[in-house]
Design an enzyme around this catalytic site. Structure first.
Site, PDB file in Angstrom:
ATOM      1  NE  ARG A 176      30.745 101.043  72.796  1.00 49.17           N
ATOM      2  CZ  ARG A 176      31.136 100.039  73.249  1.00 49.17           C
ATOM      3  NH1 ARG A 176      30.045  99.242  74.083  1.00 49.17           N
ATOM      4  NH2 ARG A 176      32.288 100.034  73.534  1.00 49.17           N
ATOM      5  N   GLY A 231      39.229 100.570  79.555  1.00 45.33           N
ATOM      6  CA  GLY A 231      37.857 100.872  80.685  1.00 45.33           C
ATOM      7  C   GLY A 231      38.803 101.364  81.459  1.00 45.33           C
ATOM      8  N   GLY A 282      38.630  95.320  75.301  1.00 42.44           N
ATOM      9  CA  GLY A 282      39.484  94.497  74.361  1.00 42.44           C
ATOM     10  C   GLY A 282      40.363  94.618  73.552  1.00 42.44           C
TER      11      GLY A 282
END
Ligand code: AMP
Length: 407
Positions: free
Chosen positions: A35, A352, A375
């Protein structure tokens, strides 16, 4: 349509960038820098344009200030990713932040402490958003993965400063737009995974938008049961049978074809290398459970996808974590990847378990776009407005050609 950083004048400006640097860590060390590395593009571009770049992010789920959620451990990997030193402020508002920001020169980058050390962040408290806004002249949101939350740093700030999407957010929104909002048709969706009950909104939205809805994994069992098929001791939400039938009816009304498995790989237990066999979907024995779609099902799915231009994928077709029940997921994923390479299919996947299933099939970087947003990706598949994205949306001015940095 949303504004991108092409439209911002950032030279000499203090640019607050909401990134997602919520990386895994163990014993005070970052264990996966993906990330951070992916966030570097926006930060280095802004710095190269002469901005004073101020990075906001959250890390973990602290309840107030908790040392174990301090973001200081991110400074070093971030500096490595952007190729220059990164200043550090041990609070994201107030004197500590102001002092560090006042010392920045054009092109410098600073990281501020965890925004979630302040409970006002998650409450989208207007006073807290104003405190954050006072630190910058411009706001860039590059954190699609938190865009489904209306927090001060993901939503509130966008109303207080000139705002734009960073490069990561832009890439995600462009990929998702091509997949569902203005896709090349026919469009197929594969929805797999464990349970119907966790994906009701998603199924409801997709039947109205896609030409083929391919259902796999544990949730296919519920649909098969609802259609009177034997499912043995498979994972199956029998109480959801009526809901499954409603989804089938809704699909018919919307001219969406539902594709279900025609055969299944069954075993007596959910275990790696459990003794297994392939049976017709009408012949699942009482003492066996369906753990994967069978080879004829994988072939039928591939056949359907052969006529499609766009594929959206969430959820594995079987219990992919345990061999050999990953076979259908692997076969379809590898076929979709090769079709993508030929330029014949646009493939967008996320959620996921889907990311790990595709990684296991060796195709994670061979799809057109794989979202790691979890999400937020699922809420987008459900057709929900994401507050962090909505706050960046600008109305098209009359006569706008749609080009030039607005999307
Ligand atoms: P989800 O998080 O809803 O995408 O579900 C993913 C999970 O579904 C994975 O852990 C898979 O092992 C599980 N799954 C897929 N197919 C089956 C199946 N036929 N029986 C039991 N679990 C399954």
């Amino acid at each position: 349509m949303f504004r991108t950083i092409d439209k911002l004048d950032v030279k000499g400006k203090r640019v607050l960038v909401r990134a997602d640097l919520n990386v895994p860590a163990k014993d005070g060390k970052v264990t996966d820098t993906t990330r951070i590395d992916r966030s570097a593009a926006t930060l280095t571009e802004l710095a190269a344009k002469g901005a004073k770049v101020i990075v906001l992010t959250h890390f973990g789920r602290p309840k107030g200030r908790e040392d174990k959620y301090s973001q200081k451990l991110l400074v070093e990997p971030l500096a490595k990713a952007v190729g220059k030193s990164v200043a550090w402020a041990d609070d994201c508002v107030g004197a500590a932040a102001e002092k560090v920001i006042a010392g920045l020169k054009d092109g410098d980058i600073a990281l501020l402490e965890n925004v979630r050390f302040h409970p006002e962040e998650e409450k989208n408290d207007p006073g807290f958003a104003r405190q954050l806004a006072a630190l910058g002249d411009v706001y860039v949101n590059d954190a699609f993965s938190t865009a489904h939350r209306a927090h001060a740093s993901t939503e509130g700030l966008a109303h207080l400063l000139p705002a734009a999407a960073g490069r990561l957010m832009q890439a995600e929104l462009e990929a998702l737009g091509k997949a569902l909002e203005h896709p090349e048709k026919p469009v197929a969706a594969i929805v797999g995974g464990a349970k119907v009950s966790t994906k009701l909104d998603l199924l409801g939205n997709l039947v109205a938008r896609v030409d083929y809805l391919i259902i796999g994994g544990g949730m296919a069992n519920t649909f098969l049961f609802a259609m009177g098929k034997p499912v043995g001791k498979s994972l199956c939400e029998k109480e959801m049978a009526a809901t499954a039938r409603e989804i089938i009816e809704k699909a018919k009304a919307a001219h969406c074809h539902i594709v279900l498995p025609v055969d299944a790989v069954v075993a007596a237990e959910f275990a790696e290398n459990a003794a297994n066999r392939t049976v017709s979907i009408d012949a699942v024995p009482d003492d066996q459970m369906i753990l994967d779609a069978g080879p004829a099902s994988a072939e039928a799915i591939i056949d359907r996808l052969g006529g499609c231009k766009t594929l959206v994928w969430n959820g594995p077709l079987g219990a992919f974590e345990i061999k050999p029940f990953d076979a259908a997921t692997n076969a379809v994923a590898q076929w979709a990847a090769s079709r993508t390479a030929q330029g014949k299919l646009l493939t967008v996947a996320g959620g996921g378990d889907t990311v790990s299933a595709l990684a296991k099939a060796g195709v994670e970087d061979k799809f057109s776009y794989v979202s790691t947003a979890g999400g937020a990706f699922l809420e987008w598949l459900e057709g929900k407005d994401l507050p962090g994205v909505a706050a960046l949306t600008v109305k098209a001015p009359a006569g706008c050609c749609g080009g030039g940095g607005c999307h």
